[in-house]
Design a protein around this motif. Sequence first.
Motif, mmCIF file in Angstrom:
data_model
loop_
_atom_site.group_PDB
_atom_site.id
_atom_site.type_symbol
_atom_site.label_atom_id
_atom_site.label_comp_id
_atom_site.label_asym_id
_atom_site.label_seq_id
_atom_site.Cartn_x
_atom_site.Cartn_y
_atom_site.Cartn_z
ATOM 1 N N ARG A 172 0.817 -1.219 0.000
ATOM 2 C CA ARG A 172 0.000 0.000 0.000
ATOM 3 C C ARG A 172 0.850 1.268 0.000
ATOM 4 O O ARG A 172 0.360 2.360 -0.350
ATOM 5 N N SER A 175 1.664 1.180 -4.191
ATOM 6 C CA SER A 175 0.685 0.938 -5.240
ATOM 7 C C SER A 175 -0.719 1.169 -4.720
ATOM 8 O O SER A 175 -1.080 0.678 -3.642
ATOM 9 N N ASP A 176 -1.507 1.882 -5.497
ATOM 10 C CA ASP A 176 -2.922 2.022 -5.186
ATOM 11 C C ASP A 176 -3.676 0.794 -5.705
ATOM 12 O O ASP A 176 -3.109 -0.078 -6.377
ATOM 13 N N THR A 178 -7.627 -0.490 -7.453
ATOM 14 C CA THR A 178 -8.872 -0.100 -8.106
ATOM 15 C C THR A 178 -9.981 -0.992 -7.591
ATOM 16 O O THR A 178 -9.911 -2.220 -7.721
ATOM 17 N N TYR A 281 -11.167 -5.882 -5.589
ATOM 18 C CA TYR A 281 -10.214 -4.868 -6.040
ATOM 19 C C TYR A 281 -9.027 -5.534 -6.711
ATOM 20 O O TYR A 281 -8.824 -6.748 -6.610
ATOM 21 N N ALA A 283 -4.733 -4.482 -7.451
ATOM 22 C CA ALA A 283 -3.650 -3.512 -7.299
ATOM 23 C C ALA A 283 -3.181 -3.002 -8.652
ATOM 24 O O ALA A 283 -3.176 -3.738 -9.648
ATOM 25 N N HIS A 284 -2.778 -1.742 -8.696
ATOM 26 C CA HIS A 284 -2.221 -1.191 -9.928
ATOM 27 C C HIS A 284 -0.895 -1.875 -10.271
ATOM 28 O O HIS A 284 -0.617 -2.158 -11.435
#
Length: 413
Positions: A172, A175-176, A178, A281, A283-284
């Motif tokens: 975290r 990387s964000d 989505t 979700y 991760a990018h």
Amino acid sequence: MENTTSHWDVVVVGGGPAGACTAGLLAKKGRRVLVLEKEVFPRYHIGESMITGMISVTDELGVTDRIEAEGFEHKPGLSLVWGSEHALWDIKFKEAGPYAHSYHVDRDRFDEILLDRAAELGATVRQGAPVKEPLVEDGRVCGVRYQHDGRTHEARATTVVDASGQGRVVSRHFSDITWHPDLKNLAVWSYFTGTGRLPGDQHGNILVERVKDRTGWFWGIPLGADRMSVGFVAPVEDVRVERGDLEGFFDARLKETEHLRDLLDGSRCVEEYRTARDWSYMAHDYWGPGWVSVGDASCFVDPLLSSGVCLGMLCAVPLADGLDLALDAPEKESRVLDQYADGCRTFHQGITDYVMFFYEQERDKEDYFERAHSIANNPLFTSPRAGFVGLVSGIAGMKSVFGMYGEEAAAAR
């Protein structure tokens, strides 16, 4: 006060299935691995129903016999009330793939078996050791700072693996994620005794039953002769309205089922109702300089198909292979971790896309079979039904994640 600094090939943050499997596979290759787990096992964890794809990994780790000896309930397949017919139908894992059954497990014991095996294979495991922050030098993660036995420690490593689940303790920072806008669900569940069973050869199946004329579905997981895990999953806004009376909300929805209601007739709820956020979700980024994620730290997929633990365990295999290659040849790190990330992301996205399609609850089951067959895209599955079984069992993903690095990894394993 800083107490000690230690040096490792790999530090794995999190001792759940994805972390324990990654650590065990790397230790089996002779790597110096430290596992840092914030809890002390055994610890409670929801997620009792497994699919057969994970057995290839437990075979490689040498623990399948232990799981069998534990006496966990055999899971031969799935029984569903889903689709336009509103009727009970089922599939068997043996219809596609080498395994006749998986298991319904108590996660506290299942996870402990995997983590104990990682230690037996040579990994150093520290429980009750929460990681506080990553260590970064010259733009690269070089370790973590953690607490253990009331003191603060530093563990330095060539690579840090984030297997800390939805907390994403390391990743975290870099990387964000989505969120999937259409998969923001909450689960409400508890445990019941004095329960019935599905008929005939469906006796050990998980039951997945949609609530007619509503958005939402129930699971019923047999955990013993007359014990069952029962949960309801629905959009978060539907559950939040009833948060003050979870039992009343649960019972009202249960009355709208047919088969699960009958199985619970005369049963008794024996634990408090719990809730968990099941927001899907991705991760990018799955990796960056000095760090890489696996399991729920990379992606969380809606629990409809019971795929989460299997996805993490399967992705641990190419991750361990890739890190093993990169430790011997650092110039290969970017290539192998790109391959790992691309392969696992494709795997995750395929399952997520299929879950979204499956949530269209008024389709014919043949539509579900056809879509699964196209996603699996494997000549081994000779019919749409076999493709569906291959996808929902996790078998369809094995070829894509195993052998990700070709002959290089095969020679190293």
